[in-house]
Design a protein around this motif. Structure first.
Motif, PDB file in Angstrom:
ATOM      1  N   VAL A  48       0.832  -1.201   0.000  1.00 38.39           N
ATOM      2  CA  VAL A  48       0.000   0.000   0.000  1.00 38.39           C
ATOM      3  C   VAL A  48       0.872   1.258   0.000  1.00 38.39           C
ATOM      4  O   VAL A  48       0.706   2.140  -0.839  1.00 38.39           O
ATOM      5  N   ALA A  49       1.819   1.322   0.958  1.00 35.29           N
ATOM      6  CA  ALA A  49       2.650   2.515   1.071  1.00 35.29           C
ATOM      7  C   ALA A  49       3.852   2.222   1.956  1.00 35.29           C
ATOM      8  O   ALA A  49       3.788   1.344   2.814  1.00 35.29           O
ATOM      9  N   TRP A  50       4.952   2.955   1.722  1.00 34.39           N
ATOM     10  CA  TRP A  50       6.068   2.926   2.672  1.00 34.39           C
ATOM     11  C   TRP A  50       6.536   4.330   2.994  1.00 34.39           C
ATOM     12  O   TRP A  50       6.260   5.270   2.250  1.00 34.39           O
ATOM     13  N   ILE A  51       7.248   4.412   4.101  1.00 30.76           N
ATOM     14  CA  ILE A  51       7.821   5.677   4.540  1.00 30.76           C
ATOM     15  C   ILE A  51       9.204   5.400   5.095  1.00 30.76           C
ATOM     16  O   ILE A  51       9.428   4.390   5.761  1.00 30.76           O
ATOM     17  N   THR A  52      10.138   6.283   4.791  1.00 31.70           N
ATOM     18  CA  THR A  52      11.508   6.079   5.236  1.00 31.70           C
ATOM     19  C   THR A  52      11.662   6.377   6.726  1.00 31.70           C
ATOM     20  O   THR A  52      10.763   6.914   7.370  1.00 31.70           O
ATOM     21  N   LYS A  53      12.830   6.027   7.264  1.00 34.41           N
ATOM     22  CA  LYS A  53      13.089   6.142   8.702  1.00 34.41           C
ATOM     23  C   LYS A  53      12.831   7.543   9.215  1.00 34.41           C
ATOM     24  O   LYS A  53      12.255   7.733  10.285  1.00 34.41           O
ATOM     25  N   SER A  54      13.233   8.527   8.426  1.00 31.88           N
ATOM     26  CA  SER A  54      13.090   9.919   8.857  1.00 31.88           C
ATOM     27  C   SER A  54      11.711  10.482   8.575  1.00 31.88           C
ATOM     28  O   SER A  54      11.341  11.532   9.100  1.00 31.88           O
ATOM     29  N   GLY A  55      10.983   9.792   7.711  1.00 34.22           N
ATOM     30  CA  GLY A  55       9.671  10.276   7.310  1.00 34.22           C
ATOM     31  C   GLY A  55       9.693  11.230   6.138  1.00 34.22           C
ATOM     32  O   GLY A  55       8.645  11.729   5.721  1.00 34.22           O
ATOM     33  N   ILE A  56      10.854  11.464   5.585  1.00 36.78           N
ATOM     34  CA  ILE A  56      10.967  12.438   4.495  1.00 36.78           C
ATOM     35  C   ILE A  56      10.414  11.896   3.191  1.00 36.78           C
ATOM     36  O   ILE A  56       9.754  12.610   2.421  1.00 36.78           O
ATOM     37  N   LEU A  57      10.692  10.634   2.909  1.00 39.39           N
ATOM     38  CA  LEU A  57      10.253  10.052   1.639  1.00 39.39           C
ATOM     39  C   LEU A  57       9.110   9.070   1.841  1.00 39.39           C
ATOM     40  O   LEU A  57       9.092   8.322   2.832  1.00 39.39           O
ATOM     41  N   THR A  58       8.177   9.084   0.904  1.00 41.32           N
ATOM     42  CA  THR A  58       7.061   8.141   0.918  1.00 41.32           C
ATOM     43  C   THR A  58       6.855   7.584  -0.485  1.00 41.32           C
ATOM     44  O   THR A  58       7.298   8.164  -1.485  1.00 41.32           O
ATOM     45  N   ASN A  59       6.159   6.461  -0.547  1.00 36.67           N
ATOM     46  CA  ASN A  59       5.855   5.821  -1.823  1.00 36.67           C
ATOM     47  C   ASN A  59       4.526   5.123  -1.679  1.00 36.67           C
ATOM     48  O   ASN A  59       4.225   4.554  -0.614  1.00 36.67           O
ATOM     49  N   TYR A  60       3.716   5.162  -2.735  1.00 34.84           N
ATOM     50  CA  TYR A  60       2.376   4.604  -2.671  1.00 34.84           C
ATOM     51  C   TYR A  60       2.104   3.689  -3.852  1.00 34.84           C
ATOM     52  O   TYR A  60       2.582   3.931  -4.965  1.00 34.84           O
ATOM     53  N   ALA A  61       1.289   2.677  -3.605  1.00 35.01           N
ATOM     54  CA  ALA A  61       0.723   1.907  -4.703  1.00 35.01           C
ATOM     55  C   ALA A  61      -0.217   2.809  -5.490  1.00 35.01           C
ATOM     56  O   ALA A  61      -0.779   3.771  -4.941  1.00 35.01           O
ATOM     57  N   ASN A  62      -0.392   2.488  -6.754  1.00 38.24           N
ATOM     58  CA  ASN A  62      -1.291   3.301  -7.582  1.00 38.24           C
ATOM     59  C   ASN A  62      -2.690   3.383  -6.988  1.00 38.24           C
ATOM     60  O   ASN A  62      -3.355   4.415  -7.073  1.00 38.24           O
ATOM     61  N   SER A  63      -3.117   2.290  -6.379  1.00 40.53           N
ATOM     62  CA  SER A  63      -4.469   2.251  -5.805  1.00 40.53           C
ATOM     63  C   SER A  63      -4.625   3.195  -4.618  1.00 40.53           C
ATOM     64  O   SER A  63      -5.740   3.541  -4.236  1.00 40.53           O
ATOM     65  N   ALA A  64      -3.506   3.601  -4.019  1.00 37.47           N
ATOM     66  CA  ALA A  64      -3.539   4.445  -2.825  1.00 37.47           C
ATOM     67  C   ALA A  64      -3.219   5.914  -3.118  1.00 37.47           C
ATOM     68  O   ALA A  64      -3.553   6.785  -2.297  1.00 37.47           O
ATOM     69  N   LYS A  65      -2.613   6.180  -4.231  1.00 36.24           N
ATOM     70  CA  LYS A  65      -2.187   7.545  -4.547  1.00 36.24           C
ATOM     71  C   LYS A  65      -3.369   8.503  -4.579  1.00 36.24           C
ATOM     72  O   LYS A  65      -4.397   8.208  -5.183  1.00 36.24           O
ATOM     73  N   GLY A  66      -3.200   9.632  -3.898  1.00 38.09           N
ATOM     74  CA  GLY A  66      -4.236  10.646  -3.887  1.00 38.09           C
ATOM     75  C   GLY A  66      -5.332  10.427  -2.869  1.00 38.09           C
ATOM     76  O   GLY A  66      -6.139  11.323  -2.634  1.00 38.09           O
ATOM     77  N   PHE A  88     -15.187   0.219  -1.863  1.00 34.98           N
ATOM     78  CA  PHE A  88     -15.488  -1.154  -1.474  1.00 34.98           C
ATOM     79  C   PHE A  88     -14.249  -2.041  -1.646  1.00 34.98           C
ATOM     80  O   PHE A  88     -13.973  -2.913  -0.812  1.00 34.98           O
ATOM     81  N   GLU A  89     -13.505  -1.800  -2.709  1.00 34.95           N
ATOM     82  CA  GLU A  89     -12.340  -2.643  -3.002  1.00 34.95           C
ATOM     83  C   GLU A  89     -11.165  -2.399  -2.058  1.00 34.95           C
ATOM     84  O   GLU A  89     -10.145  -3.093  -2.143  1.00 34.95           O
ATOM     85  N   ASP A  90     -11.279  -1.439  -1.156  1.00 35.35           N
ATOM     86  CA  ASP A  90     -10.263  -1.251  -0.123  1.00 35.35           C
ATOM     87  C   ASP A  90     -10.464  -2.210   1.048  1.00 35.35           C
ATOM     88  O   ASP A  90      -9.631  -2.262   1.957  1.00 35.35           O
ATOM     89  N   THR A  91     -11.557  -2.938   1.034  1.00 36.70           N
ATOM     90  CA  THR A  91     -11.829  -3.883   2.105  1.00 36.70           C
ATOM     91  C   THR A  91     -10.732  -4.940   2.169  1.00 36.70           C
ATOM     92  O   THR A  91     -10.428  -5.602   1.181  1.00 36.70           O
TER      93      THR A  91
END
Length: 122
Positions: A48-66, A88-91
């Protein structure tokens, strides 16, 4: 090793919001990159998503972006997933994961929580 406990799941109507939390034990939380994954019945666990140790960088799956936002508070040893405009598909069962690596594959994470159920009604 780090122990992870998720909370914040529940039942929500489509279009609604939820904020998941993942509390980590130990003093080394800030040494770990953190991620959220989810697994729907009969499906593989997906990134779904990750965040780096410092919190500066993030990354998202396409389904989660926005719609989803991952954040962390190292002083509270907690990572969050704010989920808006739920569909519904987030279930799924949502899991947090921790590792010194950054990855999008579940097999690359060594530390997992027990999961929290998110159910979106249509």
């Amino acid at each position: 090793q780090v122990q992870l406990v998720e909370s914040g799941g529940g039942l929500v109507q489509a279009g609604g919001s939820l904020r998941l939390s993942c509390a980590a034990s130990g003093r080394t939380f800030s040494s770990y990159n953190m991620a959220w994954f989810r697994q729907a019945p009969g499906k593989e666990r997906e990134f779904v998503a990750w965040i780096t140790k410092s919190g500066i960088l993030t990354n998202y799956a396409n389904s989660a972006k926005g719609r989803f936002t991952i954040s962390r508070d190292n002083a509270k040893n907690t990572v969050y997933l704010q989920m808006n405009s739920l569909k519904f598909e987030d279930t799924a069962v949502y899991y947090c994961a921790a590792d010194v690596k950054l990855a999008v594959r579940a097999t690359q994470y060594d530390n997992w929580g027990q999961g929290t159920q998110v159910t979106v009604s249509s």
